[in-house]
Design an enzyme around this catalytic site. Sequence first.
Site: not given
Length: 282
Positions: A56, A192, A230, A232, A238, A242
């Site tokens: 990442y 999601l 998890i 993002k 948001r 979430n």
Amino acid sequence: MPQPAQPTFPTAILNDGREMPQFGYGTLKVSDDEAEKSVSEALNAGYRLIDTAAIYENEEGVGKALANRHDIFLTTKVWNDSQGHAEAKTAFRESLRRLGRDEVDLLLIHWPCASRDLYVDTWKALIELREDGRVKSIGVSNFLPEHIDRLIEETGVTPTVNQIELHPYFQQREARDYHRKHNIITQAWSPLGRGALLDDPVIKSIAEEMETTPAAVILRWHLQSGTAPIPKTSSPDRMRENASALQVFLNRDQMGRIDALDRKDGRIGPDPVKLGNEETAA
């Protein structure tokens, strides 16, 4: 004006006896420059699990946000080109340096890359890192049952976690059944469906019934299904949206309607059977 109370984040018990937050914050596609701010916002919203990875390229920013915070469950991962016994240990030392930490809570092998046949040697390195105390728990990501079987057969050590693509369009029921049998936590990346599910008519209908958001409905489905999502996002709003999944509850009918959304072609990320170093992964 007083701030609203933060939701209570549930925990899961790993097969090594440790506790892990069941709901966390993923940092895929969060740049190193953005990571310190985004992770700090997640902590302010109540998140206590932060997921990153060497690939990442944001471990330094994540580390800055977590400086002097040892109450946060931190996960990172060994990337494909660092597989192998010595190579994995070297890569992990570099991750610790970037994170500015002496240890992490959870270290995962990012992908099996079975054609290279290095994942067992890599697993043996993770076992030694755990025994040395630099890693508290060890696990895998994107592994199939056949890969995990081999790890167990050759080392006697079962992963605590398998982090896989999982969402209502791709529910991975066989993998989840296998994980339950072996007391492995199923952690869901892209929970999601990279946003594709937010406009699904079934999800939107249930959100209206619940007077909540589609994201909260999907994430609540994960929690009630026993998976550990998890999600993002870089948006503080948001993040809180979430987390509102922790304040709703789906009834049996609503869970069944979401269960029925599973698709044979629901995968949106790479296939672990095919993925090698040449592909970008979650």
